[in-house]
Write a protein that holds these residues in place. Sequence first.
Motif, PDB file in Angstrom:
ATOM      1  N   SER A 182      -2.669  -6.044   3.632  1.00 56.65           N
ATOM      2  CA  SER A 182      -1.588  -5.720   4.656  1.00 56.65           C
ATOM      3  C   SER A 182      -0.469  -5.108   5.138  1.00 56.65           C
ATOM      4  CB  SER A 182       0.254  -6.873   4.017  1.00 56.65           C
ATOM      5  OG  SER A 182      -0.220  -7.922   3.714  1.00 56.65           O
ATOM      6  N   CYS A 183      -1.093  -3.394   4.881  1.00 56.31           N
ATOM      7  CA  CYS A 183      -1.125  -2.412   4.557  1.00 56.31           C
ATOM      8  C   CYS A 183      -1.103  -2.518   6.489  1.00 56.31           C
ATOM      9  CB  CYS A 183      -1.236  -1.055   4.562  1.00 56.31           C
ATOM     10  SG  CYS A 183      -0.549   0.472   4.163  1.00 56.31           S
ATOM     11  N   ALA A 211      -1.150  -6.252  -0.598  1.00 58.46           N
ATOM     12  CA  ALA A 211      -0.320  -5.076  -0.371  1.00 58.46           C
ATOM     13  C   ALA A 211      -1.715  -3.994   0.775  1.00 58.46           C
ATOM     14  CB  ALA A 211      -0.161  -4.186  -1.393  1.00 58.46           C
ATOM     15  N   ILE A 212      -2.476  -4.180   0.264  1.00 55.91           N
ATOM     16  CA  ILE A 212      -3.995  -3.083   0.699  1.00 55.91           C
ATOM     17  C   ILE A 212      -4.440  -3.969   2.042  1.00 55.91           C
ATOM     18  CG2 ILE A 212      -6.414  -2.969   0.277  1.00 55.91           C
ATOM     19  CD1 ILE A 212      -5.371  -2.236  -2.605  1.00 55.91           C
ATOM     20  N   VAL A 271      -2.185   5.755  -2.221  1.00 52.76           N
ATOM     21  CA  VAL A 271      -1.915   5.701  -1.460  1.00 52.76           C
ATOM     22  C   VAL A 271      -2.219   7.117  -1.187  1.00 52.76           C
ATOM     23  CG1 VAL A 271       0.375   5.390   0.219  1.00 52.76           C
ATOM     24  CG2 VAL A 271      -0.517   3.889  -1.814  1.00 52.76           C
ATOM     25  N   CYS A 293       6.705   2.486   5.576  1.00 46.67           N
ATOM     26  CA  CYS A 293       7.334   1.332   5.189  1.00 46.67           C
ATOM     27  C   CYS A 293       8.064   0.815   4.357  1.00 46.67           C
ATOM     28  CB  CYS A 293       6.268   0.186   6.312  1.00 46.67           C
ATOM     29  SG  CYS A 293       5.090  -0.618   5.437  1.00 46.67           S
ATOM     30  N   SER A 294       7.982   0.899   3.451  1.00 45.51           N
ATOM     31  CA  SER A 294       7.755   0.150   2.122  1.00 45.51           C
ATOM     32  C   SER A 294       7.235  -0.682   1.922  1.00 45.51           C
ATOM     33  CB  SER A 294       9.237   0.246   1.965  1.00 45.51           C
ATOM     34  OG  SER A 294       9.933  -0.269   2.454  1.00 45.51           O
ATOM     35  N   LYS A 347       7.468   8.591   1.385  1.00 47.99           N
ATOM     36  CA  LYS A 347       6.496   7.459   1.276  1.00 47.99           C
ATOM     37  C   LYS A 347       6.234   7.060  -0.126  1.00 47.99           C
ATOM     38  CE  LYS A 347       4.761   9.937   5.038  1.00 47.99           C
ATOM     39  NZ  LYS A 347       3.728  10.896   5.456  1.00 47.99           N
ATOM     40  N   SER A 374      -3.326   0.665   6.613  1.00 50.14           N
ATOM     41  CA  SER A 374      -4.467   1.314   5.725  1.00 50.14           C
ATOM     42  C   SER A 374      -4.438   2.377   4.923  1.00 50.14           C
ATOM     43  CB  SER A 374      -6.155   1.213   6.914  1.00 50.14           C
ATOM     44  OG  SER A 374      -5.881   0.108   7.141  1.00 50.14           O
ATOM     45  N   CYS A 390       4.331  -2.717   0.362  1.00 46.79           N
ATOM     46  CA  CYS A 390       3.712  -2.473  -0.702  1.00 46.79           C
ATOM     47  C   CYS A 390       4.801  -2.881  -1.951  1.00 46.79           C
ATOM     48  CB  CYS A 390       2.247  -1.068  -0.760  1.00 46.79           C
ATOM     49  SG  CYS A 390       3.134   0.378  -0.534  1.00 46.79           S
ATOM     50  N   CYS A 437      -0.336   7.712   4.738  1.00 51.52           N
ATOM     51  CA  CYS A 437       1.578   6.402   4.741  1.00 51.52           C
ATOM     52  C   CYS A 437       3.197   6.630   5.848  1.00 51.52           C
ATOM     53  CB  CYS A 437       1.813   6.401   2.761  1.00 51.52           C
ATOM     54  SG  CYS A 437       3.278   5.223   3.122  1.00 51.52           S
ATOM     55  N   ILE A 477      -3.502   2.352   1.935  1.00 48.74           N
ATOM     56  CA  ILE A 477      -4.249   2.235   0.690  1.00 48.74           C
ATOM     57  C   ILE A 477      -5.214   1.591   0.189  1.00 48.74           C
ATOM     58  CG2 ILE A 477      -2.885   0.752  -1.263  1.00 48.74           C
ATOM     59  CD1 ILE A 477      -0.743  -0.340   0.003  1.00 48.74           C
TER      60      ILE A 477
END
Length: 62
Positions: free
Chosen positions: A52-53, A49-50, A5, A13-14, A31, A56, A16, A10, A58
Motif C-alpha cells: 500500500s505504500c 503496508a509494503i 523503509v 504519510c504514516s 519519516k 514503494s 504503514c 518515504c 518499504i
Amino acid sequence: MKAVVDQNTCIGCSLCCGMCDAVFRMNDDGKAEAYQAATEENQGDVQSAIDSCPVSAISWED
C-alpha cells in the motif's frame, strides 16, 4: 523477517504506521521506520503496508 523503509523515498504519510504500528513508527525526521521485526502474527499486515505504500518505500530486508 524484517522490513526496511527507504528514508530517501518515504514521504511521511504514516499509512504503514496505521496498518501495523507493532512494526512501523514515525521517527524524529517525520519519516516512517521499521523499529521491530515482523512476527508470524503481523507478517500479513506488514506485507499489506509494503503493497500500500504510495511511493514503494518499504521492502523486506534481504
